[in-house]
Write an enzyme that holds these catalytic residues in place. Structure first.
Site, PDB file in Angstrom:
ATOM      1  N   HIS A 189      49.460  35.771  46.750  1.00  0.00           N
ATOM      2  CA  HIS A 189      48.655  34.960  45.830  1.00  0.00           C
ATOM      3  C   HIS A 189      49.511  34.537  44.642  1.00  0.00           C
ATOM      4  CE1 HIS A 189      45.140  36.499  48.044  1.00  0.00           C
ATOM      5  NE2 HIS A 189      44.504  35.461  47.542  1.00  0.00           N
ATOM      6  N   LYS A 234      46.797  36.086  39.558  1.00  0.00           N
ATOM      7  CA  LYS A 234      45.784  36.968  40.135  1.00  0.00           C
ATOM      8  C   LYS A 234      45.958  38.376  39.581  1.00  0.00           C
ATOM      9  CE  LYS A 234      43.570  38.234  44.508  1.00  0.00           C
ATOM     10  NZ  LYS A 234      42.233  37.891  43.982  1.00  0.00           N
TER      11      LYS A 234
END
Length: 268
Positions: free
Chosen positions: A156, A160
């Site tokens: 990600h 995040k």
């Protein structure tokens, strides 16, 4: 069936903007309200401004007012904020779609409790493709139940804040359930130093964070002489937003209950 009126939480954020765009395009959905934290730069501006559309719906900073104006609130913010919005939805008798991840046990319990009074869709990933992968993993785990090591790899963007991702954990849960294991007991979240040989009944997780990666997930079944990989890659956040609209429409007219995207897609 009449249109469902939605309120978008975290309207100024990356996912919030995508949810607004999806709501404006989705048949059967009406954007009723959009809100964010007080002091956020876009408060007071048209919710469609960043999509180049004038909606007449202004981004507000009063969550209660926004949720009261809608039938359903859609929330992809942070656990602490989502739980505040959940309490308001519960008080006001509104439905809720929760795409936020990173909840602890107490947070998940609060969501389950709310589902006894209002309809809630709570899923670690709203994308239709990801939920199809969950079903594929069930089949793969049953077939590859002996002689294969299982590893979950996810990537990600740098912003995040939770790891592993909620989607990766759900993938691990799906596989563990089909193998008759408890993920809490068999998960390995990091390896460093002299770890010894891999135990056959474990499920490993590897986390990558960097750049603007929207979300990549792979479950690897590694056997002797072969590897099977089931992968989903997101090119944008729109699949999550579109799935959320389907979830909101699924809740229209429903009473209390806790659902997930498997219910929404009729895969249960």
């Amino acid at each position: 069936m009449s249109d469902i009126r939605v309120a978008i939480a975290g309207a100024s954020g990356r996912m919030g903007r995508m949810l607004i765009e999806a709501a404006l395009k989705e048949e059967g959905v009406v954007l009723a309200a959009a809100f964010d934290r007080p002091g956020t730069p876009f408060v007071g501006r048209d919710a469609g401004e960043m999509a180049g559309v004038a909606t007449g719906v202004m981004i507000g900073d009063d969550a209660r007012v926004a949720i009261a104006a809608a039938d359903c609130v859609i929330d992809f913010t942070r656990p602490e904020g989502t739980l505040v919005h959940l309490a308001l939805a519960r008080e006001l008798g509104r439905a809720m779609v929760i795409g936020t991840t990173g909840f602890d046990a107490a947070g998940k319990a609060a969501i389950a409790q709310a589902g006894r009074e209002i309809p809630v869709v709570f899923a670690p990933n709203m994308a239709v493709g990801v939920n199809a992968v969950f079903r594929l993993l069930e089949v793969a785990a049953r077939i590859l139940s002996e002689g294969y090591d299982v590893e979950v790899i996810e990537a990600h963007h740098r912003f995040k804040v939770d790891a592993p991702s909620g989607t990766a954990l759900r993938m691990g849960e799906v596989v563990a359930r089909e193998l008759g294991r408890s993920l809490d007991a068999c998960a390995i979240y990091g390896r460093e130093g002299h770890t010894g040989e891999r135990k056959a009944d474990t499920i490993g997780f590897s986390t990558i964070r960097g750049g603007d990666v929207v979300g990549d997930h792979t479950v690897l079944f590694a056997g002797i002489g072969e590897r099977i990989e089931i992968t989903h890659k997101s090119g944008s956040r729109m699949p999550y937003a579109l799935g959320s609209m389907r979830a909101a429409k699924y809740l229209a007219g429903r009473g209390e209950g806790l659902f997930d995207m498997q219910d929404v897609l009729g895969l249960r």
